[in-house]
Motif scaffolding. Structure first.
Motif, PDB file in Angstrom:
ATOM      1  N   MET A 184       0.811  -1.214   0.000  1.00 41.26           N
ATOM      2  CA  MET A 184       0.000   0.000   0.000  1.00 41.26           C
ATOM      3  C   MET A 184       0.848   1.270   0.000  1.00 41.26           C
ATOM      4  SD  MET A 184      -2.936  -1.273   2.637  1.00 41.26           S
ATOM      5  CE  MET A 184      -3.594   0.348   2.864  1.00 41.26           C
ATOM      6  N   LYS A 185       2.123   1.143   0.349  1.00 38.49           N
ATOM      7  CA  LYS A 185       2.996   2.311   0.397  1.00 38.49           C
ATOM      8  C   LYS A 185       3.311   2.777  -1.020  1.00 38.49           C
ATOM      9  CE  LYS A 185       5.127   1.379   4.805  1.00 38.49           C
ATOM     10  NZ  LYS A 185       6.368   1.071   5.517  1.00 38.49           N
ATOM     11  N   SER A 186       3.351   4.075  -1.167  1.00 41.28           N
ATOM     12  CA  SER A 186       3.629   4.656  -2.472  1.00 41.28           C
ATOM     13  C   SER A 186       5.068   5.169  -2.506  1.00 41.28           C
ATOM     14  CB  SER A 186       2.662   5.812  -2.740  1.00 41.28           C
ATOM     15  OG  SER A 186       2.971   6.423  -3.962  1.00 41.28           O
ATOM     16  N   ASN A 187       5.682   5.104  -3.668  1.00 44.01           N
ATOM     17  CA  ASN A 187       7.035   5.636  -3.831  1.00 44.01           C
ATOM     18  C   ASN A 187       7.021   7.141  -4.009  1.00 44.01           C
ATOM     19  OD1 ASN A 187       8.000   3.039  -3.695  1.00 44.01           O
ATOM     20  ND2 ASN A 187       8.026   2.774  -5.909  1.00 44.01           N
ATOM     21  N   GLU A 188       5.869   7.677  -4.403  1.00 48.58           N
ATOM     22  CA  GLU A 188       5.738   9.125  -4.620  1.00 48.58           C
ATOM     23  C   GLU A 188       4.594   9.667  -3.787  1.00 48.58           C
ATOM     24  OE1 GLU A 188       5.166  10.041  -8.724  1.00 48.58           O
ATOM     25  OE2 GLU A 188       7.305  10.087  -9.110  1.00 48.58           O
ATOM     26  N   ILE A 189       4.720  10.935  -3.411  1.00 53.88           N
ATOM     27  CA  ILE A 189       3.636  11.623  -2.727  1.00 53.88           C
ATOM     28  C   ILE A 189       3.329  12.912  -3.477  1.00 53.88           C
ATOM     29  CG2 ILE A 189       4.007  10.655  -0.427  1.00 53.88           C
ATOM     30  CD1 ILE A 189       5.628  13.105   0.297  1.00 53.88           C
ATOM     31  N   ILE A 190       2.120  13.389  -3.306  1.00 51.63           N
ATOM     32  CA  ILE A 190       1.667  14.610  -3.968  1.00 51.63           C
ATOM     33  C   ILE A 190       1.681  15.729  -2.940  1.00 51.63           C
ATOM     34  CG2 ILE A 190      -0.238  15.718  -5.174  1.00 51.63           C
ATOM     35  CD1 ILE A 190      -1.094  12.875  -6.045  1.00 51.63           C
ATOM     36  N   ILE A 191       2.396  16.810  -3.258  1.00 51.60           N
ATOM     37  CA  ILE A 191       2.530  17.942  -2.340  1.00 51.60           C
ATOM     38  C   ILE A 191       1.957  19.196  -3.003  1.00 51.60           C
ATOM     39  CG2 ILE A 191       4.159  19.404  -1.074  1.00 51.60           C
ATOM     40  CD1 ILE A 191       4.258  16.665   0.026  1.00 51.60           C
ATOM     41  N   PRO A 192       0.975  19.848  -2.360  1.00 50.97           N
ATOM     42  CA  PRO A 192       0.501  21.137  -2.888  1.00 50.97           C
ATOM     43  C   PRO A 192       1.443  22.253  -2.437  1.00 50.97           C
ATOM     44  CG  PRO A 192      -0.820  20.472  -1.010  1.00 50.97           C
ATOM     45  CD  PRO A 192       0.166  19.382  -1.257  1.00 50.97           C
ATOM     46  N   ILE A 193       1.749  23.164  -3.321  1.00 52.01           N
ATOM     47  CA  ILE A 193       2.601  24.308  -3.014  1.00 52.01           C
ATOM     48  C   ILE A 193       1.710  25.534  -2.966  1.00 52.01           C
ATOM     49  CG2 ILE A 193       4.612  25.649  -3.714  1.00 52.01           C
ATOM     50  CD1 ILE A 193       5.218  22.701  -3.082  1.00 52.01           C
ATOM     51  N   GLN A 194       1.741  26.239  -1.833  1.00 55.05           N
ATOM     52  CA  GLN A 194       0.865  27.392  -1.638  1.00 55.05           C
ATOM     53  C   GLN A 194       1.675  28.658  -1.407  1.00 55.05           C
ATOM     54  OE1 GLN A 194      -1.671  26.510   1.686  1.00 55.05           O
ATOM     55  NE2 GLN A 194      -2.981  25.169   0.489  1.00 55.05           N
ATOM     56  N   ILE A 195       1.099  29.763  -1.862  1.00 52.15           N
ATOM     57  CA  ILE A 195       1.613  31.099  -1.565  1.00 52.15           C
ATOM     58  C   ILE A 195       0.439  31.906  -1.046  1.00 52.15           C
ATOM     59  CG2 ILE A 195       2.643  33.206  -2.486  1.00 52.15           C
ATOM     60  CD1 ILE A 195       4.003  31.501  -4.605  1.00 52.15           C
TER      61      ILE A 195
END
Length: 128
Positions: A77-88
């Protein structure tokens, strides 16, 4: 409200599972009985009457609620990639895919690099 939200989320995940299984079934010529039984066990808490009927149609002897809960592999179930939102200023400017083991410093430098000219002035706070 919280219970409803969790129940709705679980329901949506099961719908997604059915959708992906139907795609696999169309490609491979049919869904195997074990996969169908696993789905019935998972859906039983949300639709008990339908699940019981389907369980008996597939040859279940006892109640679906007496069936063994499916096992899972936590490593799979572990993913090699994660999704990160970048905010300003609280507004999402972009979403990036990064390796799951990225360091804080590398992530922040990557975000600054990708944002480029969208960053004006000084950075007051970096939240990781």
């Amino acid at each position: 409200f919280f219970f409803f939200f969790k129940q709705k989320t679980a329901y949506e995940m099961l719908r997604s599972l059915v959708g992906s299984e139907m795609c696999i079934r169309d490609r491979n010529g049919g869904m195997d009985i074990e996969t169908l039984k696993t789905f019935i066990v998972l859906i039983a808490p949300f639709a008990p009457h339908i699940a019981e009927e389907m369980w008996y149609e597939l040859g279940g002897v006892d109640s679906v609620f007496h069936a063994e809960w499916p096992n899972y592999d936590e490593e799979a179930m572990k993913s090699n990639e994660i999704i990160i939102p970048i905010q300003i200023n609280g507004k999402t400017k972009m979403i990036i895919n990064v390796p799951a083991d990225i360091t804080k410093e590398r992530l922040i430098s990557l975000a600054k690099e990708r944002l480029g000219e969208k960053i004006t002035g000084t950075i007051d706070k970096e939240i990781y």
